[in-house]
Design a protein around this motif. Sequence first.
Motif, PDB file in Angstrom:
ATOM      1  N   GLU A  57      31.839  52.334 105.835  1.00  0.00           N
ATOM      2  CA  GLU A  57      32.135  53.549 105.065  1.00  0.00           C
ATOM      3  C   GLU A  57      31.165  53.697 103.886  1.00  0.00           C
ATOM      4  O   GLU A  57      30.721  54.799 103.580  1.00  0.00           O
ATOM      5  CB  GLU A  57      33.585  53.537 104.572  1.00  0.00           C
ATOM      6  CG  GLU A  57      34.586  53.847 105.648  1.00  0.00           C
ATOM      7  CD  GLU A  57      34.489  55.265 106.183  1.00  0.00           C
ATOM      8  OE1 GLU A  57      34.068  56.176 105.451  1.00  0.00           O
ATOM      9  OE2 GLU A  57      34.842  55.459 107.363  1.00  0.00           O
ATOM     10  N   SER A  58      30.838  52.589 103.238  1.00  0.00           N
ATOM     11  CA  SER A  58      29.889  52.632 102.127  1.00  0.00           C
ATOM     12  C   SER A  58      28.502  53.046 102.611  1.00  0.00           C
ATOM     13  O   SER A  58      27.832  53.859 101.970  1.00  0.00           O
ATOM     14  CB  SER A  58      29.796  51.267 101.441  1.00  0.00           C
ATOM     15  OG  SER A  58      31.008  50.948 100.815  1.00  0.00           O
ATOM     16  N   ARG A  61      28.555  56.748 103.386  1.00  0.00           N
ATOM     17  CA  ARG A  61      28.553  57.537 102.142  1.00  0.00           C
ATOM     18  C   ARG A  61      27.158  57.579 101.533  1.00  0.00           C
ATOM     19  O   ARG A  61      26.663  58.646 101.144  1.00  0.00           O
ATOM     20  CB  ARG A  61      29.554  56.944 101.151  1.00  0.00           C
ATOM     21  CG  ARG A  61      29.568  57.616  99.785  1.00  0.00           C
ATOM     22  CD  ARG A  61      30.546  56.947  98.819  1.00  0.00           C
ATOM     23  NE  ARG A  61      30.463  55.502  98.770  1.00  0.00           N
ATOM     24  CZ  ARG A  61      29.544  54.820  98.065  1.00  0.00           C
ATOM     25  NH1 ARG A  61      28.629  55.452  97.367  1.00  0.00           N
ATOM     26  NH2 ARG A  61      29.553  53.500  98.053  1.00  0.00           N
ATOM     27  N   ASP A  65      26.153  61.245 102.389  1.00  0.00           N
ATOM     28  CA  ASP A  65      26.624  62.028 101.246  1.00  0.00           C
ATOM     29  C   ASP A  65      25.666  61.971 100.066  1.00  0.00           C
ATOM     30  O   ASP A  65      25.442  62.973  99.389  1.00  0.00           O
ATOM     31  CB  ASP A  65      28.010  61.555 100.792  1.00  0.00           C
ATOM     32  CG  ASP A  65      29.064  61.729 101.880  1.00  0.00           C
ATOM     33  OD1 ASP A  65      28.851  62.555 102.788  1.00  0.00           O
ATOM     34  OD2 ASP A  65      30.093  61.032 101.823  1.00  0.00           O
TER      35      ASP A  65
END
Length: 112
Positions: A57-58, A61, A65
Amino acid sequence: MSEPTDKLYYKIGEVCEICRIEPHVLRYWESEFSLLCPNKNRAGQRTYSKKDVEVIESIKRLLYDEGYTIAGANKRLTQERRGNFTPDDRQILSEVADELKDLIALLEDEPA
């Protein structure tokens, strides 16, 4: 992102569903990020822990993102894991700490 269940280990398909990425992307990230190193079971299938899912997830991101390159995301993850922060990070953390101290002081001053 869907929330992971309370399982200890996840198969690659489950992780891809949780993180909303394709399996080939995840396998590529494994070759590029040393922090992402899932175990393999006796059948040779990758098994991911909750920590692995958090790392994925990191990575997602940072890449999608925040617009980091793979090298930049790798460096950033390493810094975060070691606690090495950039001067900007330190400034932000200092400001947050100051605001938290102010909030605590306000709460302590209020009558119950």
